[in-house]
Design a protein around this motif. Structure first.
Motif, PDB file in Angstrom:
ATOM      1  N   GLY A 146      38.301 -67.568   1.549  1.00  0.00           N
ATOM      2  CA  GLY A 146      36.758 -67.503   1.092  1.00  0.00           C
ATOM      3  C   GLY A 146      36.499 -68.679  -0.077  1.00  0.00           C
ATOM      4  N   HIS A 147      37.477 -69.712  -0.524  1.00  0.00           N
ATOM      5  CA  HIS A 147      37.298 -70.345  -1.330  1.00  0.00           C
ATOM      6  C   HIS A 147      36.943 -71.899  -0.842  1.00  0.00           C
ATOM      7  CE1 HIS A 147      40.355 -67.795  -3.326  1.00  0.00           C
ATOM      8  NE2 HIS A 147      39.901 -68.389  -4.262  1.00  0.00           N
ATOM      9  N   TYR A 148      36.095 -72.214  -1.306  1.00  0.00           N
ATOM     10  CA  TYR A 148      35.184 -73.422  -0.809  1.00  0.00           C
ATOM     11  C   TYR A 148      35.943 -74.620  -1.119  1.00  0.00           C
ATOM     12  CZ  TYR A 148      31.467 -76.972   0.251  1.00  0.00           C
ATOM     13  OH  TYR A 148      30.728 -77.934   0.659  1.00  0.00           O
ATOM     14  N   ARG A 159      43.197 -81.333  -5.461  1.00  0.00           N
ATOM     15  CA  ARG A 159      43.877 -80.586  -4.458  1.00  0.00           C
ATOM     16  C   ARG A 159      43.974 -79.117  -4.608  1.00  0.00           C
ATOM     17  NH1 ARG A 159      42.718 -84.707  -3.274  1.00  0.00           N
ATOM     18  NH2 ARG A 159      43.789 -86.407  -2.236  1.00  0.00           N
ATOM     19  N   PRO A 160      44.178 -78.159  -3.662  1.00  0.00           N
ATOM     20  CA  PRO A 160      44.414 -76.857  -3.747  1.00  0.00           C
ATOM     21  C   PRO A 160      45.921 -76.353  -4.350  1.00  0.00           C
ATOM     22  CG  PRO A 160      44.252 -77.127  -1.468  1.00  0.00           C
ATOM     23  CD  PRO A 160      44.040 -78.698  -2.200  1.00  0.00           C
ATOM     24  N   LYS A 161      45.906 -75.386  -5.072  1.00  0.00           N
ATOM     25  CA  LYS A 161      47.391 -74.844  -5.315  1.00  0.00           C
ATOM     26  C   LYS A 161      47.023 -73.356  -4.842  1.00  0.00           C
ATOM     27  CE  LYS A 161      50.518 -73.561  -8.892  1.00  0.00           C
ATOM     28  NZ  LYS A 161      50.918 -73.505 -10.385  1.00  0.00           N
ATOM     29  N   ILE A 162      47.744 -72.873  -3.676  1.00  0.00           N
ATOM     30  CA  ILE A 162      47.547 -71.624  -2.773  1.00  0.00           C
ATOM     31  C   ILE A 162      48.668 -70.855  -3.259  1.00  0.00           C
ATOM     32  CG2 ILE A 162      47.351 -70.783  -0.912  1.00  0.00           C
ATOM     33  CD1 ILE A 162      46.051 -73.428   0.126  1.00  0.00           C
ATOM     34  N   GLN A 163      48.460 -69.688  -3.759  1.00  0.00           N
ATOM     35  CA  GLN A 163      49.337 -68.540  -4.135  1.00  0.00           C
ATOM     36  C   GLN A 163      48.929 -67.227  -3.585  1.00  0.00           C
ATOM     37  OE1 GLN A 163      49.699 -68.976  -8.609  1.00  0.00           O
ATOM     38  NE2 GLN A 163      51.757 -69.950  -8.204  1.00  0.00           N
ATOM     39  N   LYS A 166      45.371 -66.357  -3.605  1.00  0.00           N
ATOM     40  CA  LYS A 166      44.662 -67.175  -4.855  1.00  0.00           C
ATOM     41  C   LYS A 166      44.838 -68.483  -4.588  1.00  0.00           C
ATOM     42  CE  LYS A 166      45.049 -67.270  -9.785  1.00  0.00           C
ATOM     43  NZ  LYS A 166      45.970 -66.808 -10.959  1.00  0.00           N
ATOM     44  N   VAL A 167      43.514 -69.169  -4.729  1.00  0.00           N
ATOM     45  CA  VAL A 167      43.431 -70.590  -4.907  1.00  0.00           C
ATOM     46  C   VAL A 167      43.021 -71.310  -5.986  1.00  0.00           C
ATOM     47  CG1 VAL A 167      42.573 -72.525  -3.208  1.00  0.00           C
ATOM     48  CG2 VAL A 167      43.296 -70.342  -2.179  1.00  0.00           C
ATOM     49  N   THR A 168      43.427 -72.097  -6.497  1.00  0.00           N
ATOM     50  CA  THR A 168      42.963 -73.127  -7.499  1.00  0.00           C
ATOM     51  C   THR A 168      42.954 -74.444  -7.346  1.00  0.00           C
ATOM     52  OG1 THR A 168      44.933 -72.881  -8.775  1.00  0.00           O
ATOM     53  CG2 THR A 168      43.294 -71.519  -9.467  1.00  0.00           C
ATOM     54  N   PHE A 169      42.081 -75.427  -7.766  1.00  0.00           N
ATOM     55  CA  PHE A 169      42.009 -76.723  -7.637  1.00  0.00           C
ATOM     56  C   PHE A 169      42.280 -77.627  -8.627  1.00  0.00           C
ATOM     57  CE2 PHE A 169      39.542 -74.772  -4.201  1.00  0.00           C
ATOM     58  CZ  PHE A 169      39.822 -75.684  -3.109  1.00  0.00           C
ATOM     59  N   HIS A 170      43.121 -78.388  -8.465  1.00  0.00           N
ATOM     60  CA  HIS A 170      43.723 -79.255  -9.844  1.00  0.00           C
ATOM     61  C   HIS A 170      43.621 -80.878  -9.414  1.00  0.00           C
ATOM     62  CE1 HIS A 170      45.084 -75.702 -11.667  1.00  0.00           C
ATOM     63  NE2 HIS A 170      45.589 -75.292 -10.288  1.00  0.00           N
ATOM     64  N   LYS A 171      43.306 -81.848 -10.250  1.00  0.00           N
ATOM     65  CA  LYS A 171      43.231 -83.150 -10.178  1.00  0.00           C
ATOM     66  C   LYS A 171      44.699 -83.704 -10.043  1.00  0.00           C
ATOM     67  CE  LYS A 171      40.900 -87.314 -11.521  1.00  0.00           C
ATOM     68  NZ  LYS A 171      40.787 -87.954 -10.026  1.00  0.00           N
ATOM     69  N   THR A 172      45.183 -83.996  -8.932  1.00  0.00           N
ATOM     70  CA  THR A 172      46.731 -84.324  -8.838  1.00  0.00           C
ATOM     71  C   THR A 172      46.857 -85.671  -8.213  1.00  0.00           C
ATOM     72  OG1 THR A 172      46.904 -83.142  -6.812  1.00  0.00           O
ATOM     73  CG2 THR A 172      47.500 -81.985  -8.974  1.00  0.00           C
ATOM     74  N   SER A 173      45.605 -86.412  -7.692  1.00  0.00           N
ATOM     75  CA  SER A 173      45.626 -87.488  -6.889  1.00  0.00           C
ATOM     76  C   SER A 173      44.600 -88.300  -7.476  1.00  0.00           C
ATOM     77  CB  SER A 173      45.717 -87.282  -5.536  1.00  0.00           C
ATOM     78  OG  SER A 173      46.431 -86.386  -4.954  1.00  0.00           O
ATOM     79  N   SER A 174      44.803 -89.675  -7.389  1.00  0.00           N
ATOM     80  CA  SER A 174      43.774 -90.578  -7.766  1.00  0.00           C
ATOM     81  C   SER A 174      42.538 -90.721  -6.844  1.00  0.00           C
ATOM     82  CB  SER A 174      44.444 -91.944  -7.776  1.00  0.00           C
ATOM     83  OG  SER A 174      44.751 -92.457  -6.685  1.00  0.00           O
ATOM     84  N   ALA A 175      41.501 -90.950  -7.066  1.00  0.00           N
ATOM     85  CA  ALA A 175      40.121 -90.993  -6.298  1.00  0.00           C
ATOM     86  C   ALA A 175      40.528 -92.018  -5.135  1.00  0.00           C
ATOM     87  CB  ALA A 175      39.019 -91.332  -7.043  1.00  0.00           C
TER      88      ALA A 175
END
Length: 292
Positions: A146-148, A159-163, A166-175
């Motif tokens: 259900g996460h967009y 990028r998504p962190k999926i557990q 539960k999904v959260t998004f974190h800036k882990t890469s350059s644009a």
């Protein structure tokens, strides 16, 4: 005893014959979930046509429904095709076992990673249309959780962190807004979205209101989904449509024949609450959804 066995054998053969539908040169056997067949050539195919709109001709008394230039409907109707007779090829470059289900192969590459299956191919088509028409900010899909997940946030480096669910998004890469990164984004979507998430996310459409770009869907995991790629109408207001599909395993996207009614194939007619038989799948009800 031998006479009894022979009689039983003949009864079984008779039962199988009576359960086959014979139409002209075609024999169709229905199994819920699939259709096996021996088919004849369609009367509405121009083998020289290199677009959907030029490959498939219109039955007498019908005309193509008008779509605005630049619309998704016009885009699909004029989608380029491989030469007539092209085969359905799997992601591993092998030939699909059924080569008599289709009247055309759409010019859509099949990635070797095997991820681009039925729903994925349609999400790719929609995303490429939005990209081409500079509507990149509209590219995005829900995961099955259900996460967009939008292209714009991915391009910004999130990028998504999926557990589990539960999904959260974190800036882990350059644009990176490049086309190559766009296809990496689509691979992510193929992994975490599909027929089930699309059926939950997208608006349901009544059969009486369907148009090009709407998708015939059987929700599930696995389920199946196919997309309308053309629409015609006659003076009485009766409409017919063309269907295309990707499939599992990941393979060529093809324009489907109509084995249920060979007299109009590859055109289809839909009725509310009625089943739809397509070459590779049985939909127990005509249910449609529409991209945002």
């Amino acid at each position: 005893m031998k006479k009894i066995y022979i009689t039983l054998f003949l009864l079984i053969v008779l039962f199988l014959v009576l359960n086959q539908t014979v139409t002209g040169k075609m024999v169709v056997s229905y199994i819920k979930g699939s259709v096996s067949n021996i088919s004849k050539d369609s009367d509405y195919i121009d083998k020289n046509g290199d677009l959907i709109s030029t490959r498939v001709t219109v039955p007498s008394g019908y005309k193509r429904v008008s779509y605005k230039k630049g619309s998704f409907g016009e885009y699909l109707r004029n989608y380029p095709l491989k030469p007539y007779g092209s085969k359905i090829i799997n992601y591993d470059n092998s030939e699909y076992f059924a080569q008599n289900w289709h009247d055309a192969i759409l010019e859509i590459p099949v990635p070797e990673n095997g991820l681009q299956q039925c729903a994925d191919a349609l999400m790719r088509i929609r995303s490429e249309y939005l990209w081409l028409h500079n509507r990149k900010d509209e590219i995005g899909f829900n995961f099955t959780s259900g996460h967009y997940c939008s292209w714009i946030k991915y391009a910004e480096g999130y990028r998504p962190k999926i557990q589990g669910n539960k999904v959260t998004f974190h800036k882990t890469s350059s644009a990176d807004y490049s086309k190559s990164n766009f296809y990496k984004y689509l691979n992510l979507i193929y992994t975490y979205a599909g027929t089930l998430s699309m059926s939950h996310e997208l608006r349901k459409v009544a059969v009486s209101d369907v148009k090009i770009g709407d998708m015939l869907v059987k929700p599930g995991s696995p389920g199946h989904i196919e997309i309308i790629v053309d629409e015609i109408i006659n003076e009485e207001g009766h409409k017919m449509y063309l269907l295309a599909q990707g499939n599992t395993p990941a393979q060529s996207v093809c324009l489907l024949k109509n084995f249920e009614n060979t007299s109009i194939s590859p055109w289809y007619q839909f009725n509310e609450y009625e089943a739809v038989y397509t070459p590779s799948y049985y939909f127990d009800e005509a249910r449609f959804i529409r991209f945002k």
